[in-house]
Design a protein around this motif. Structure first.
Motif, PDB file in Angstrom:
ATOM      1  N   TYR B  35      39.437  51.559  44.211  1.00 11.65           N
ATOM      2  CA  TYR B  35      40.141  51.119  45.396  1.00 11.65           C
ATOM      3  C   TYR B  35      41.355  50.289  44.985  1.00 11.65           C
ATOM      4  CZ  TYR B  35      36.029  52.451  48.092  1.00 11.65           C
ATOM      5  OH  TYR B  35      34.996  53.162  48.665  1.00 11.65           O
ATOM      6  N   GLN B  37      43.849  47.269  46.436  1.00 11.24           N
ATOM      7  CA  GLN B  37      43.945  46.238  47.470  1.00 11.24           C
ATOM      8  C   GLN B  37      45.297  45.562  47.399  1.00 11.24           C
ATOM      9  OE1 GLN B  37      41.120  42.959  47.313  1.00 11.24           O
ATOM     10  NE2 GLN B  37      41.293  42.640  49.518  1.00 11.24           N
ATOM     11  N   LEU B  43      42.531  47.295  51.696  1.00  8.03           N
ATOM     12  CA  LEU B  43      41.703  48.025  50.730  1.00  8.03           C
ATOM     13  C   LEU B  43      41.774  49.511  51.024  1.00  8.03           C
ATOM     14  CD1 LEU B  43      38.615  45.696  50.661  1.00  8.03           C
ATOM     15  CD2 LEU B  43      39.596  46.690  48.597  1.00  8.03           C
ATOM     16  N   PHE B  45      40.997  53.506  49.520  1.00  5.03           N
ATOM     17  CA  PHE B  45      40.255  54.343  48.592  1.00  5.03           C
ATOM     18  C   PHE B  45      41.200  55.205  47.769  1.00  5.03           C
ATOM     19  CE2 PHE B  45      36.798  56.907  47.131  1.00  5.03           C
ATOM     20  CZ  PHE B  45      37.206  58.230  47.195  1.00  5.03           C
ATOM     21  N   LEU B  88      45.489  44.537  43.372  1.00  4.90           N
ATOM     22  CA  LEU B  88      44.187  44.336  42.744  1.00  4.90           C
ATOM     23  C   LEU B  88      43.473  45.687  42.790  1.00  4.90           C
ATOM     24  CD1 LEU B  88      42.040  42.345  41.591  1.00  4.90           C
ATOM     25  CD2 LEU B  88      41.201  42.101  43.941  1.00  4.90           C
ATOM     26  N   LEU B  90      40.118  47.667  42.295  1.00  4.22           N
ATOM     27  CA  LEU B  90      38.684  47.421  42.261  1.00  4.22           C
ATOM     28  C   LEU B  90      37.929  48.702  41.969  1.00  4.22           C
ATOM     29  CD1 LEU B  90      38.568  45.155  45.409  1.00  4.22           C
ATOM     30  CD2 LEU B  90      37.936  44.407  43.124  1.00  4.22           C
ATOM     31  N   PHE B 104      30.678  46.225  43.329  1.00  2.00           N
ATOM     32  CA  PHE B 104      32.057  46.155  42.885  1.00  2.00           C
ATOM     33  C   PHE B 104      32.212  45.275  41.648  1.00  2.00           C
ATOM     34  CE2 PHE B 104      34.793  48.199  46.046  1.00  2.00           C
ATOM     35  CZ  PHE B 104      33.867  48.485  47.035  1.00  2.00           C
ATOM     36  N   GLY B 105      33.199  45.632  40.855  1.00  2.00           N
ATOM     37  CA  GLY B 105      33.584  44.825  39.712  1.00  2.00           C
ATOM     38  C   GLY B 105      34.553  43.733  40.135  1.00  2.00           C
ATOM     39  N   PRO B 106      34.974  42.897  39.186  1.00  2.00           N
ATOM     40  CA  PRO B 106      35.864  41.769  39.500  1.00  2.00           C
ATOM     41  C   PRO B 106      37.308  42.180  39.736  1.00  2.00           C
ATOM     42  CG  PRO B 106      35.416  41.833  37.171  1.00  2.00           C
ATOM     43  CD  PRO B 106      34.558  42.895  37.781  1.00  2.00           C
TER      44      PRO B 106
END
Lengths: 116, 113
Positions: B35, B37, B43, B45, B88, B90, B104-106
């Motif tokens: 994703y 952002q 956000l 996809f 960002l 993700l 989700f990851g950071p």
């Protein structure tokens, strides 16, 4: 097409107040899933809850509760006795579109600020 | 069990360059989604991979591509970077297909100058 609307851009409350975050969704699918995620300043999306379209039972989990109403296409999320650590952006998301795999459609998010 | 990891965490690139971001899913998870952002678009996809096959793709130009390896690790690549690609990114990992729980990851914070 799927769509998620979070009309509340920002909410400010004083600690210990209850707060409800609104979410309205649109989909033509009969089977779908609704989610709430929390995004603290660190950026990582933290999974909170998931409901499927066949389960309208509303539940309470600790300080969290949710109200899923298919008749109004709403999936609202309530935090009881809010705390400063609850300050974050909260996202409502919709998934399960036919052929959509794990794709999620997110709302624009609600910034929650909990102050002392 | 280790969570989703993304590398690098921060990246600064110049317009016109290309970039590769990496995502390692939770052990045993076979689906990886990406994703983007941004403050303006929220956000969105990008694409999803399951067992090394792209299953879904969002509405992004062909400059955005990805792949998944046999160990389920995934990479996404953005070529000819534009200022608007600053975001960002993700990555989300899930056990299977069809709206499994996603973790989700950071994220990787990409800045294009």
């Amino acid at each position: 097409a799927q769509k998620v609307t979070q009309a509340q851009t920002e909410i400010s409350v004083v600690e210990k107040e209850d707060v409800t975050l609104d979410c309205v969704y649109e989909t033509r699918d009969t089977t779908y899933y609704l989610f709430w995620y929390k995004q603290p300043p660190s950026g990582e999306l933290v999974f909170l809850i998931r409901r499927n379209s066949f389960d309208e039972q509303n539940e309470i989990s600790g300080r969290y509760s949710w109200n899923f109403q298919k008749s109004t296409s709403s999936f609202n999320f309530t935090i009881t006795a809010s705390q400063v650590v609850d300050s974050a952006v909260y996202f409502c998301a919709l998934g399960g579109a036919t052929g959509g795999g794990n794709k999620l459609t997110f709302g624009t998010g609600t910034q929650l600020k909990v102050e002392l | 069990k280790a969570g989703v990891t993304q590398t690098p965490r921060y990246l600064i690139k110049t317009r016109g360059q290309q970039v590769t971001l990496s995502c390692s899913p939770i052990s045993g998870h076979r689906s990886v989604s990406w994703y983007q952002q941004t403050p303006g678009q929220g956000l969105q996809f990008l694409f999803e991979y399951f067992s090394e096959t792209q299953r879904n793709k969002g509405n992004f130009p062909g400059r955005f591509s990805g792949r998944q390896f046999s160990n389920s690790r995934s990479e996404m690549n953005v070529s000819t970077l534009e200022l608007g690609d600053s975001a960002l990114y993700l990555c989300a990992s899930s056990l299977g297909a069809g709206q499994a729980f996603q973790y989700f990851g950071p994220g990787t914070r990409l800045t294009v100058t």
